[in-house]
Scaffold this active site. Sequence first.
Site, PDB file in Angstrom:
ATOM      1  N   LEU A 130       0.865  -1.173   0.000  1.00  8.23           N
ATOM      2  CA  LEU A 130       0.000   0.000   0.000  1.00  8.23           C
ATOM      3  C   LEU A 130       0.906   1.229   0.000  1.00  8.23           C
ATOM      4  O   LEU A 130       1.988   1.203   0.579  1.00  8.23           O
ATOM      5  CB  LEU A 130      -0.890   0.034   1.248  1.00  8.23           C
ATOM      6  CG  LEU A 130      -1.889  -1.112   1.449  1.00  8.23           C
ATOM      7  CD1 LEU A 130      -2.581  -0.966   2.799  1.00  8.23           C
ATOM      8  CD2 LEU A 130      -2.912  -1.153   0.330  1.00  8.23           C
ATOM      9  N   ASP A 131       0.455   2.301  -0.642  1.00  8.21           N
ATOM     10  CA  ASP A 131       1.211   3.549  -0.585  1.00  8.21           C
ATOM     11  C   ASP A 131       1.378   3.983   0.867  1.00  8.21           C
ATOM     12  O   ASP A 131       0.554   3.651   1.732  1.00  8.21           O
ATOM     13  CB  ASP A 131       0.479   4.650  -1.355  1.00  8.21           C
ATOM     14  CG  ASP A 131       0.406   4.372  -2.847  1.00  8.21           C
ATOM     15  OD1 ASP A 131       1.231   3.599  -3.350  1.00  8.21           O
ATOM     16  OD2 ASP A 131      -0.484   4.942  -3.502  1.00  8.21           O
ATOM     17  N   ARG A 132       2.410   4.781   1.105  1.00  6.09           N
ATOM     18  CA  ARG A 132       2.699   5.239   2.477  1.00  6.09           C
ATOM     19  C   ARG A 132       1.461   5.848   3.138  1.00  6.09           C
ATOM     20  O   ARG A 132       1.159   5.553   4.306  1.00  6.09           O
ATOM     21  CB  ARG A 132       3.832   6.275   2.440  1.00  6.09           C
ATOM     22  CG  ARG A 132       4.172   6.856   3.821  1.00  6.09           C
ATOM     23  CD  ARG A 132       5.205   7.954   3.701  1.00  6.09           C
ATOM     24  NE  ARG A 132       4.684   9.068   2.907  1.00  6.09           N
ATOM     25  CZ  ARG A 132       5.403  10.127   2.559  1.00  6.09           C
ATOM     26  NH1 ARG A 132       6.683  10.206   2.903  1.00  6.09           N
ATOM     27  NH2 ARG A 132       4.869  11.100   1.843  1.00  6.09           N
ATOM     28  N   THR A 134      -1.714   5.518   2.288  1.00  3.52           N
ATOM     29  CA  THR A 134      -2.943   4.720   2.183  1.00  3.52           C
ATOM     30  C   THR A 134      -2.975   3.752   3.354  1.00  3.52           C
ATOM     31  O   THR A 134      -1.990   3.069   3.628  1.00  3.52           O
ATOM     32  CB  THR A 134      -2.984   3.943   0.848  1.00  3.52           C
ATOM     33  OG1 THR A 134      -3.019   4.873  -0.233  1.00  3.52           O
ATOM     34  CG2 THR A 134      -4.204   3.043   0.782  1.00  3.52           C
TER      35      THR A 134
END
Length: 298
Positions: A130-132, A134
């Site tokens: 997951l993106d930082r 998110t």
Amino acid sequence: MELRASEADAGERLDAFLAEPLGSRARAQRLIEAGAVLVDGAAVPKRHRMAAGELVVVDEEADRVPMGDPAQTAEFAIAYEDEHLLVVDKPAGVVVHPARGHWHGTLAQALEGRATGGEDAFRAGIVHRLDRDTSGLLVVAKSDAVHSALKAALARREVLREYLALVEGRPPARSGTIDAPIGRDRRVRTRHSTDTDEPREALTQFEIERALPSATLLRVRLQTGRTHQIRVHLQAIGHPVCGDPEYGTAGLYGLERQFLHAEHLAFAHPVTGAPVDLHSPLPPDLAAALERATASGA
């Protein structure tokens, strides 16, 4: 490392040419994408076809990960765990694995000794990311066999990944599918885009969860897992994720990050076959932003 292409190498893709000397094609691709590979002095894409006589120079140190700082630890919660795998509920702000600019305090380092699997020691056990900024659910393996099985299930689209995304405006249909290849943007190499020279299949499905005065809460289902896929696809249809500083408008509804939360994760257990079906509640910052969006008539 310096390598000279021979006549036999002519026509081979750059990443395939480097796979053996670098240990894997995946590592070759990482180094190419990091700009650590030059062909006759120039950076070229991984799909570059080799010509006899070309000189390839590789900075092998570019993907070396420094030792983690024990003073920096990533916070996370466990939504499910057994002897084979665990499902992490990741808060916003936590980077999944070390990369340039984020060497310490990552989830992968916090799971060291607990997670295993995959060819890269610096992200052992990590099946997807997951993106930082998110938040939400992701699955982590505890063995090579489980890691391989989960990666294969992802490739077969047998892992259900659903997100809640608050977007600007309202899509014209209650549900839809965005089928648009994604790759690095032609002009801004730190971004991903549908305007790319390196397109990879990307498929996103969405349906309206709640219609609000000036925004819409969507339930979004990933069919593929490209970098920034949901954020890029929703921007592409004119409804960027609220608060997204890269692809939308930062600060909407008091948000300090994009309103994107991996709310639902479901899959068949790779060892027992039993269903694993988990939900994560909205974190307080997103719940507060949703309240503001609900009350706002602007």
